[in-house]
Design a protein around this motif. Structure first.
Motif, PDB file in Angstrom:
ATOM      1  N   ILE A   1      62.914  -0.751  42.724  1.00 23.14           N
ATOM      2  CA  ILE A   1      64.146  -1.485  43.035  1.00 23.14           C
ATOM      3  C   ILE A   1      64.829  -1.938  41.757  1.00 23.14           C
ATOM      4  O   ILE A   1      66.054  -1.860  41.619  1.00 23.14           O
ATOM      5  CB  ILE A   1      63.836  -2.685  43.953  1.00 23.14           C
ATOM      6  CG1 ILE A   1      63.293  -2.192  45.305  1.00 23.14           C
ATOM      7  CG2 ILE A   1      65.079  -3.539  44.152  1.00 23.14           C
ATOM      8  CD1 ILE A   1      62.940  -3.294  46.264  1.00 23.14           C
ATOM      9  N   ALA A   2      64.040  -2.405  40.763  1.00 24.31           N
ATOM     10  CA  ALA A   2      64.619  -2.839  39.492  1.00 24.31           C
ATOM     11  C   ALA A   2      65.356  -1.686  38.821  1.00 24.31           C
ATOM     12  O   ALA A   2      66.451  -1.867  38.268  1.00 24.31           O
ATOM     13  CB  ALA A   2      63.521  -3.381  38.581  1.00 24.31           C
ATOM     14  N   ALA A   3      64.780  -0.481  38.880  1.00 28.26           N
ATOM     15  CA  ALA A   3      65.412   0.676  38.242  1.00 28.26           C
ATOM     16  C   ALA A   3      66.671   1.111  38.979  1.00 28.26           C
ATOM     17  O   ALA A   3      67.587   1.684  38.382  1.00 28.26           O
ATOM     18  CB  ALA A   3      64.409   1.836  38.171  1.00 28.26           C
ATOM     19  N   ALA A   4      66.746   0.835  40.281  1.00 28.96           N
ATOM     20  CA  ALA A   4      67.907   1.252  41.070  1.00 28.96           C
ATOM     21  C   ALA A   4      69.081   0.298  40.932  1.00 28.96           C
ATOM     22  O   ALA A   4      70.183   0.584  41.408  1.00 28.96           O
ATOM     23  CB  ALA A   4      67.511   1.353  42.545  1.00 28.96           C
TER      24      ALA A   4
ATOM     25  N   ILE B   1      64.500  -1.038  29.982  1.00 31.36           N
ATOM     26  CA  ILE B   1      63.389  -0.088  29.911  1.00 31.36           C
ATOM     27  C   ILE B   1      62.083  -0.843  29.697  1.00 31.36           C
ATOM     28  O   ILE B   1      61.076  -0.584  30.368  1.00 31.36           O
ATOM     29  CB  ILE B   1      63.625   0.930  28.770  1.00 31.36           C
ATOM     30  CG1 ILE B   1      64.831   1.826  29.105  1.00 31.36           C
ATOM     31  CG2 ILE B   1      62.371   1.782  28.539  1.00 31.36           C
ATOM     32  CD1 ILE B   1      65.259   2.723  27.961  1.00 31.36           C
ATOM     33  N   ALA B   2      62.105  -1.806  28.788  1.00 31.80           N
ATOM     34  CA  ALA B   2      60.899  -2.581  28.509  1.00 31.80           C
ATOM     35  C   ALA B   2      60.477  -3.407  29.725  1.00 31.80           C
ATOM     36  O   ALA B   2      59.289  -3.509  30.041  1.00 31.80           O
ATOM     37  CB  ALA B   2      61.128  -3.489  27.303  1.00 31.80           C
ATOM     38  N   ALA B   3      61.464  -4.005  30.428  1.00 29.62           N
ATOM     39  CA  ALA B   3      61.153  -4.845  31.584  1.00 29.62           C
ATOM     40  C   ALA B   3      60.565  -4.015  32.728  1.00 29.62           C
ATOM     41  O   ALA B   3      59.586  -4.413  33.369  1.00 29.62           O
ATOM     42  CB  ALA B   3      62.405  -5.573  32.048  1.00 29.62           C
ATOM     43  N   VAL B   4      61.169  -2.848  33.012  1.00 32.84           N
ATOM     44  CA  VAL B   4      60.646  -1.990  34.080  1.00 32.84           C
ATOM     45  C   VAL B   4      59.277  -1.454  33.694  1.00 32.84           C
ATOM     46  O   VAL B   4      58.370  -1.342  34.531  1.00 32.84           O
ATOM     47  CB  VAL B   4      61.632  -0.842  34.378  1.00 32.84           C
ATOM     48  CG1 VAL B   4      61.030   0.146  35.379  1.00 32.84           C
ATOM     49  CG2 VAL B   4      62.943  -1.404  34.919  1.00 32.84           C
TER      50      VAL B   4
ATOM     51  N   MET C   1      63.060   6.718  35.071  1.00 34.81           N
ATOM     52  CA  MET C   1      63.559   6.108  36.309  1.00 34.81           C
ATOM     53  C   MET C   1      64.987   5.588  36.128  1.00 34.81           C
ATOM     54  O   MET C   1      65.845   5.769  36.999  1.00 34.81           O
ATOM     55  CB  MET C   1      62.633   4.957  36.734  1.00 34.81           C
ATOM     56  CG  MET C   1      61.256   5.402  37.210  1.00 34.81           C
ATOM     57  SD  MET C   1      60.138   3.997  37.479  1.00 34.81           S
ATOM     58  CE  MET C   1      60.901   3.217  38.893  1.00 34.81           C
ATOM     59  N   LEU C   2      65.253   4.960  35.003  1.00 33.76           N
ATOM     60  CA  LEU C   2      66.577   4.388  34.773  1.00 33.76           C
ATOM     61  C   LEU C   2      67.619   5.469  34.494  1.00 33.76           C
ATOM     62  O   LEU C   2      68.769   5.351  34.930  1.00 33.76           O
ATOM     63  CB  LEU C   2      66.510   3.401  33.596  1.00 33.76           C
ATOM     64  CG  LEU C   2      65.826   2.063  33.926  1.00 33.76           C
ATOM     65  CD1 LEU C   2      65.411   1.342  32.660  1.00 33.76           C
ATOM     66  CD2 LEU C   2      66.760   1.180  34.747  1.00 33.76           C
ATOM     67  N   GLU C   3      67.225   6.491  33.782  1.00 33.80           N
ATOM     68  CA  GLU C   3      68.172   7.571  33.497  1.00 33.80           C
ATOM     69  C   GLU C   3      68.528   8.351  34.740  1.00 33.80           C
ATOM     70  O   GLU C   3      69.584   8.978  34.819  1.00 33.80           O
ATOM     71  CB  GLU C   3      67.582   8.502  32.431  1.00 33.80           C
ATOM     72  CG  GLU C   3      67.527   7.867  31.045  1.00 33.80           C
ATOM     73  CD  GLU C   3      66.821   8.751  30.034  1.00 33.80           C
ATOM     74  OE1 GLU C   3      66.228   9.790  30.463  1.00 33.80           O
ATOM     75  OE2 GLU C   3      66.829   8.411  28.833  1.00 33.80           O
TER      76      GLU C   3
END
Length: 556
Positions: free
Chosen positions: A500-503, A532-535, A552-554
């Motif tokens: 969810i954080a990445a989305a 990136i560090a937090a996820v 995931m973030l990209e």
């Protein structure tokens, strides 16, 4: 849309301002960092419970302010107009403070409003789904409320009419029940009222009478002393009868005569003479009043006895019916009205029976119409919730809304419903408390919220750990669903799931630190490297987690 949330002196937060964006905004951080404080602050500004324990240690007050963009919300602007409030350039400020005394102050658009008015406005701006709200699904008594929340404006209006009809029916029914109490008790009550009314009526009380009688008694008890004083005052003004000792009146006459012969020489003397003459006329009038008083001031034992008896009578009545004559007269008037009601009790009971039958019929007509609409709504809801559950990795789930056959009438109508679920293929639907795990309950709640979001116009949804009890592929499905909802509504979500954080469109990190011997909570919006560090930290940390987080973030 919620633009900004400012928190000051609430729990562990000294001062914090967060700016939110359209789409999916997530709050992440370690357990105990203070995410619940932020969500609790949102609940507080929504009109939630005002608990002075919210105030940070050492502070005199706590404050939460939210800024909303309502430029595209005409219904909110209409509500503000009705309350005499006006947003500035489409931006609405909503502020609430809690004082050490426990009192809270609410302000909307800079004007003080009641908590009820605050809740009315905020209900159209933001919907908060608390951390443990999905547990309410385990209570069947709450299911009808969930179903009604899925209805459109017409459904809500029908529900409001049912509640009005029910309240009117029960009010008349209570009055009828009161009117049909035991006749012997009514007769005893009427006898007592009749005695009280007769006693008060016979007394012929007058407002102010007691004060007048007390004055008369005081005069008569001191008649001799008063007369001596009046005689002395009279003699001092008029002089003695022999004329040997002139009184004040004679002295004034002599002075007036002396000045009168000088008035033509000096206007000032004339003015003094005029004032002296006026004083003379006043004194002559006073002397007449004194003469009348001394003639009438005589001891009258018989009249004093009558006054004492009347005062004693009033005192006895006062001990039973009121501290003052005015209160006793008001008591008598109330007794008279109640006696009239007793006299017309039979007619009133008959009228109440007719009114009760009409009110009951009106309620059932409206309740049956609502029940029919509910069954149609339930059929639609079942289909939509199952579709949402399928998207949330519960493809075999069967969701059912069952209506109780003989629900007693209530303010909500004549229906009672229960949500049932079959989580696995081949199993019959069973009550949620026996069929759903914690993760499944979370997904059922999210599915209901997704369906509800399609119908209402609330622009901002807040979810506090809607992902409880889920992970892995299910977490991905929930993330996709949250992002889908965020295309139509602004969404704020507290989460521990990296999916969810990445989305998210925007991510905020909530942290806890120690300063000056005290723990403080802070929060900040993260830029991409920090995200990136937090996820990665949510994934467990390490180089592999960082690579996974970046991917995931990209992908978003």
């Amino acid at each position: 849309m919620l633009l900004q949330l400012s928190i000051r002196d609430i729990a562990l937060i000294d001062q914090l301002t967060l700016a939110f964006h359209p789409g999916l905004n997530v709050l992440t951080g370690e357990t105990g960092a203070g995410k619940s404080i932020i969500v609790g602050s949102v609940d507080f500004v929504l009109g939630g419970r005002a608990d002075r324990d919210r105030i940070a240690g050492g502070a005199e007050r706590g404050r939460v302010e939210a800024l909303f963009d309502i430029s595209a919300l005409p219904q909110v602007q209409a509500e503000l107009d009705q309350m005499g409030l006006e947003a500035e350039d489409g931006i609405l400020s909503v502020c609430r403070e809690i004082l050490k005394s426990g009192r809270s102050v609410c302000r909307v658009a800079g004007e003080v409003v009641t908590v009820a008015q605050l809740r009315t406005i905020m209900a159209s701006l933001l919907d908060l789904h608390g951390q443990h709200a999905h547990q309410s699904l385990l209570n069947p008594a709450m299911h009808l409320r969930f179903l009604d929340a899925l209805g459109n404006a017409e459904h809500q209006a029908s529900l409001a009419r049912v509640r009005e009809r029910y309240a009117a029916w029960r009010r008349i029914a209570r009055a009828l029940s009161q009117a049909e109490t035991d006749e012997r008790e009514r007769a005893r009550r009427e006898d007592m009222l009749r005695f009280q009314f007769d006693e008060l009526t016979a007394a012929k009380l007058r407002a102010g009478e007691e004060d007048e009688l007390a004055r008369q008694r005081s005069v008569m008890r001191n008649a001799e002393r008063i007369r001596r004083g009046l005689e002395e005052a009279y003699a001092a003004l008029s002089g003695d009868e022999s004329g040997e000792y002139p009184g004040a009146l004679d002295a004034l006459r002599i002075a007036s005569k002396a000045l009168g012969s000088l008035a033509r020489f000096d206007p000032r003397i004339a003015d003094i003479g005029t004032q002296l003459d006026e004083s003379l006329y006043t004194l002559e009038a006073l002397l007449g009043d004194l003469d009348n008083l001394r003639e009438t001031c005589e001891a009258d034992p018989r009249k004093l006895e009558q006054v004492e008896a009347r005062l004693d009578q009033i005192d006895k009545l006062r001990r039973k019916y009121g501290a003052t004559t005015a209160e006793m007269l008001a008591f008598a008037e109330n007794v008279r009205k109640e006696l009239e009601q007793c006299a017309g009790s039979q007619e009133r009971r008959e009228q109440l029976q007719k009114d009760e039958a009409r009110a009951k019929n009106a309620f059932f007509v409206e309740a049956k119409s609502l029940s029919k609409a509910r069954r149609a709504l339930a059929a639609q809801c079942q289909t939509r919730v199952q579709q949402e559950l399928a998207a949330l990795k519960m493809r075999s789930a069967l969701f059912e809304i069952a209506f109780a056959p003989d629900a007693p009438p209530s303010a909500d109508g004549i229906d009672a419903v229960e949500f049932r679920l079959s989580a696995n293929k081949g199993e019959p639907p069973r009550p949620l408390q026996r069929a759903a795990s914690g993760g499944e309950l979370s997904r059922v709640m999210l599915a209901l919220k997704c369906v509800e979001a399609e119908n209402d116009g609330v622009p901002t949804l807040v979810f506090d750990e809607i992902d409880t009890g889920v992970g892995g592929a299910t977490g991905v499905a929930i993330a996709e669903k949250m992002r889908e909802v965020a295309r139509k509504r602004q969404v704020l979500c507290v989460t521990h799931l990296p999916q969810i954080a990445a989305a998210a469109t925007s991510q905020y990190l909530v942290e806890k630190s120690e300063r000056d011997g005290r723990v403080h909570t802070s929060a900040r919006e993260l830029e991409m490297p920090e995200r990136i560090a937090a996820v990665a930290q949510m994934l467990g940390g390490g180089e592999t987690a960082c690579a996974h987080a970046r991917a995931m973030l990209e992908k978003q």
